[in-house]
Motif scaffolding. Sequence first.
Motif, PDB file in Angstrom:
ATOM      1  N   TYR A 193       1.037  -1.272  -0.094  1.00 36.76           N
ATOM      2  CA  TYR A 193       0.044  -0.086  -0.052  1.00 36.76           C
ATOM      3  C   TYR A 193       0.869   1.303   0.314  1.00 36.76           C
ATOM      4  N   ARG A 194       0.584   2.248  -0.756  1.00 41.53           N
ATOM      5  CA  ARG A 194       1.530   3.483  -0.844  1.00 41.53           C
ATOM      6  C   ARG A 194       0.551   4.458  -0.156  1.00 41.53           C
ATOM      7  N   GLU A 195       1.214   5.522   0.118  1.00 44.71           N
ATOM      8  CA  GLU A 195       0.603   6.604   1.190  1.00 44.71           C
ATOM      9  C   GLU A 195      -0.742   7.462   0.055  1.00 44.71           C
ATOM     10  N   LEU A 196      -1.724   7.544   0.695  1.00 42.38           N
ATOM     11  CA  LEU A 196      -2.698   8.449  -0.025  1.00 42.38           C
ATOM     12  C   LEU A 196      -2.559   9.892   0.276  1.00 42.38           C
ATOM     13  N   THR A 197      -2.750  10.701  -0.721  1.00 41.45           N
ATOM     14  CA  THR A 197      -2.558  12.049  -0.426  1.00 41.45           C
ATOM     15  C   THR A 197      -3.706  12.627   0.157  1.00 41.45           C
ATOM     16  N   GLU A 198      -3.570  13.807   0.674  1.00 38.77           N
ATOM     17  CA  GLU A 198      -4.638  14.156   1.510  1.00 38.77           C
ATOM     18  C   GLU A 198      -6.094  14.491   0.722  1.00 38.77           C
ATOM     19  N   ALA A 199      -5.619  14.977  -0.763  1.00 34.49           N
ATOM     20  CA  ALA A 199      -6.605  15.203  -1.444  1.00 34.49           C
ATOM     21  C   ALA A 199      -7.522  13.865  -1.780  1.00 34.49           C
ATOM     22  N   GLU A 200      -6.775  12.692  -1.676  1.00 38.08           N
ATOM     23  CA  GLU A 200      -7.421  11.509  -2.098  1.00 38.08           C
ATOM     24  C   GLU A 200      -8.203  11.107  -0.983  1.00 38.08           C
ATOM     25  N   VAL A 201      -7.901  11.259   0.343  1.00 41.85           N
ATOM     26  CA  VAL A 201      -8.719  10.910   1.660  1.00 41.85           C
ATOM     27  C   VAL A 201      -9.734  11.843   1.362  1.00 41.85           C
ATOM     28  N   ILE A 202      -9.591  13.131   1.471  1.00 39.09           N
ATOM     29  CA  ILE A 202     -10.928  14.038   1.473  1.00 39.09           C
ATOM     30  C   ILE A 202     -11.810  13.714   0.268  1.00 39.09           C
ATOM     31  N   ASP A 203     -11.375  13.093  -0.868  1.00 33.75           N
ATOM     32  CA  ASP A 203     -12.295  12.703  -1.988  1.00 33.75           C
ATOM     33  C   ASP A 203     -12.911  11.559  -1.696  1.00 33.75           C
ATOM     34  N   GLY A 204     -12.432  10.890  -0.470  1.00 32.78           N
ATOM     35  CA  GLY A 204     -13.224   9.428  -0.027  1.00 32.78           C
ATOM     36  C   GLY A 204     -12.416   8.373  -0.651  1.00 32.78           C
ATOM     37  N   GLY A 205     -11.220   8.666  -0.848  1.00 32.65           N
ATOM     38  CA  GLY A 205     -10.378   7.297  -1.547  1.00 32.65           C
ATOM     39  C   GLY A 205     -10.059   6.657  -0.353  1.00 32.65           C
ATOM     40  N   THR A 206      -9.753   5.167  -0.791  1.00 27.80           N
ATOM     41  CA  THR A 206      -9.066   3.989   0.044  1.00 27.80           C
ATOM     42  C   THR A 206      -8.053   3.282  -0.776  1.00 27.80           C
ATOM     43  N   ASN A 207      -7.298   2.666   0.040  1.00 30.89           N
ATOM     44  CA  ASN A 207      -6.320   1.840  -0.556  1.00 30.89           C
ATOM     45  C   ASN A 207      -6.998   0.505  -0.765  1.00 30.89           C
ATOM     46  N   LEU A 208      -7.931   0.199   0.015  1.00 32.25           N
ATOM     47  CA  LEU A 208      -8.674  -0.987   0.072  1.00 32.25           C
ATOM     48  C   LEU A 208      -9.923  -0.839   0.410  1.00 32.25           C
ATOM     49  N   PRO A 209     -10.957  -0.930  -0.479  1.00 35.76           N
ATOM     50  CA  PRO A 209     -12.335  -0.669   0.030  1.00 35.76           C
ATOM     51  C   PRO A 209     -12.861  -1.340   0.920  1.00 35.76           C
ATOM     52  N   GLU A 210     -14.084  -0.895   1.766  1.00 38.22           N
ATOM     53  CA  GLU A 210     -14.558  -1.708   2.976  1.00 38.22           C
ATOM     54  C   GLU A 210     -15.200  -2.675   2.289  1.00 38.22           C
ATOM     55  N   HIS A 211     -15.242  -3.939   3.081  1.00 34.58           N
ATOM     56  CA  HIS A 211     -15.617  -5.446   2.597  1.00 34.58           C
ATOM     57  C   HIS A 211     -15.434  -6.357   3.900  1.00 34.58           C
ATOM     58  N   THR A 212     -16.023  -7.384   3.441  1.00 36.52           N
ATOM     59  CA  THR A 212     -15.975  -8.444   4.603  1.00 36.52           C
ATOM     60  C   THR A 212     -14.999  -9.491   3.883  1.00 36.52           C
ATOM     61  N   ASP A 213     -14.261 -10.348   4.514  1.00 32.98           N
ATOM     62  CA  ASP A 213     -13.674 -11.360   3.927  1.00 32.98           C
ATOM     63  C   ASP A 213     -14.671 -12.845   3.676  1.00 32.98           C
ATOM     64  N   LEU A 214     -14.247 -13.408   2.701  1.00 31.31           N
ATOM     65  CA  LEU A 214     -15.154 -14.277   2.490  1.00 31.31           C
ATOM     66  C   LEU A 214     -15.254 -15.555   3.160  1.00 31.31           C
ATOM     67  N   GLY A 215     -14.192 -16.155   3.717  1.00 29.95           N
ATOM     68  CA  GLY A 215     -13.993 -17.362   4.259  1.00 29.95           C
ATOM     69  C   GLY A 215     -14.366 -17.403   5.982  1.00 29.95           C
ATOM     70  N   LEU A 216     -13.587 -18.408   6.655  1.00 26.90           N
ATOM     71  CA  LEU A 216     -13.865 -18.433   7.864  1.00 26.90           C
ATOM     72  C   LEU A 216     -13.115 -17.417   8.761  1.00 26.90           C
ATOM     73  N   LEU A 217     -11.816 -17.419   8.889  1.00 29.42           N
ATOM     74  CA  LEU A 217     -11.017 -16.397   9.749  1.00 29.42           C
ATOM     75  C   LEU A 217      -9.882 -16.018   8.674  1.00 29.42           C
ATOM     76  N   THR A 218      -9.454 -14.616   8.861  1.00 25.46           N
ATOM     77  CA  THR A 218      -8.182 -14.153   8.223  1.00 25.46           C
ATOM     78  C   THR A 218      -7.249 -13.983   9.467  1.00 25.46           C
ATOM     79  N   PHE A 219      -5.975 -14.307   9.124  1.00 29.43           N
ATOM     80  CA  PHE A 219      -4.848 -13.915   9.992  1.00 29.43           C
ATOM     81  C   PHE A 219      -3.875 -12.873   9.243  1.00 29.43           C
ATOM     82  N   LEU A 220      -3.791 -11.816   9.801  1.00 30.98           N
ATOM     83  CA  LEU A 220      -3.315 -10.607   9.291  1.00 30.98           C
ATOM     84  C   LEU A 220      -1.795 -10.050   9.898  1.00 30.98           C
ATOM     85  N   SER A 221      -0.606 -10.162   9.243  1.00 29.73           N
ATOM     86  CA  SER A 221       0.578  -9.809   9.761  1.00 29.73           C
ATOM     87  C   SER A 221       0.984  -8.539   8.839  1.00 29.73           C
TER      88      SER A 221
END
Length: 331
Positions: A193-221
Motif C-alpha cells: 500500500y502506498r501513501e494516500l494524498t490528503e486530497a485523495e482521502v478528502i475525496d473518499g479514497g481508500t487503499n482497499l475499499p470496505e469489505h468483509t472477507d469471504l472465508g472463515l478466519l483471516t490472519f493478518l501480519s
Amino acid sequence: MTVLNLPVVDFGPYLDPNSTAEQRQAVDQAIDKACRHLGVFILKNHGVPDELCNRMLDCIRRFIQLPDEEKRKCSVASKERGYVQSDLALVKGLRPPHENIAFYPPVNGFSNGLSPTVDPNSPDARLPTSPDALGMPDAWPSDEFRAQTEEYLEHMLQLKNRVHASIATSLGLGALSQKRFDDTIFASAFNGYRELTEAEVIDGGTNLPEHTDLGLLTFLSQDSDSTSLQVQDRDGKWYDVQPIPGAFVVNVGVMLNRWTAGQYHATVHRVIHRSKKPRISAAVFVDPFFDASIAPLSELTPAGKSCADQKAETFGKFSMDWYNSSEWPEY
C-alpha cells in the motif's frame, strides 16, 4: 479518527503443555467474546516465530519493489490468483494505492471446482496445472518466494488448528462439525500500500475499499506501525486499529458468520494508508473446501429447523457468485 482498542488475546496457554484447563478456558472465552462482538481481535504469543514473519514480509516487500513489468509477469487470468494492481491509478499517473499477489490452491479436485471450459472426462481436468473454476494456476515470482511462503503457511497451519480447536470448544461442537473446521485450505494475499494524498482521502479514497472477507478466519501480519487498517462497528462508525508488533490481527469472515448462524460477526474493514512509509502485509485466509456446505453447523442450527432445511449450497458456488457480485471489492 478514534483508535479502537481491540481485544488482545494471549494465546500462550495453548502452546504451554503445563497450562491449566482454566487458563485455556480463559483464552477460549476471550476469543469467543471477540468473535461475537465485532469479529476481530489481536492474537499475541501465537507460536509463529517473529523471525519467520519478518522474512515473509521482507520477501513481499522485495517483490512489491520490483519494476511493474516484472510484477506483471505474475498476472494470470484468475479471480483469486496472481498479481493485481489498479489500472485506474496508472491512468492518473499515480502509483497504485493497493497492489498484491495472491495464491489459492487448485480447486479442480472438486466437481464444482472444475473449469467450465474443461472437459470433466479429460485426464487433465483435475491436474493442478489445469485451469479450474477460479482460472489459471498460481504464478510464483521465484522458487525462493514459493519456499518462503510454504514455510510460513506450515506454521500458520499449526496456529489455525489451535485457534479452531479453541472456537470449537467454545461453541460445543461435535466430531462432525469439527471435521468441517478441519477440512479447510489456505488462500493468501500479500499486499503493498502506498501513501494516500490528503486530497485523495478528502475525496473518499481508500487503499482497499470496505469489505468483509469471504472465508472463515483471516490472519493478518503487517510491517507498518501506522493505523491504516480500519474496522466498522455495528453502528456503522469507523475506527483505526493500532497494530501491535509481532501480533496477528484475526477477523471473522462471512462463512464463519454463516456456520455459526450469525452468532459470530463478519468484520467490515478497509485500509486507508497515510504514512509515507509503504505498508506491507500478509493476509492468510482460511476457507472451507469447495464442496463444503454453507449451512450452519448442526449444533448451531436455529431452533425449529434441521440441517436438511438449510439451503443446499456449497462454498464453491457461493464463492463464485461472490466474486461476480458487487460484494467483491474492485482494486
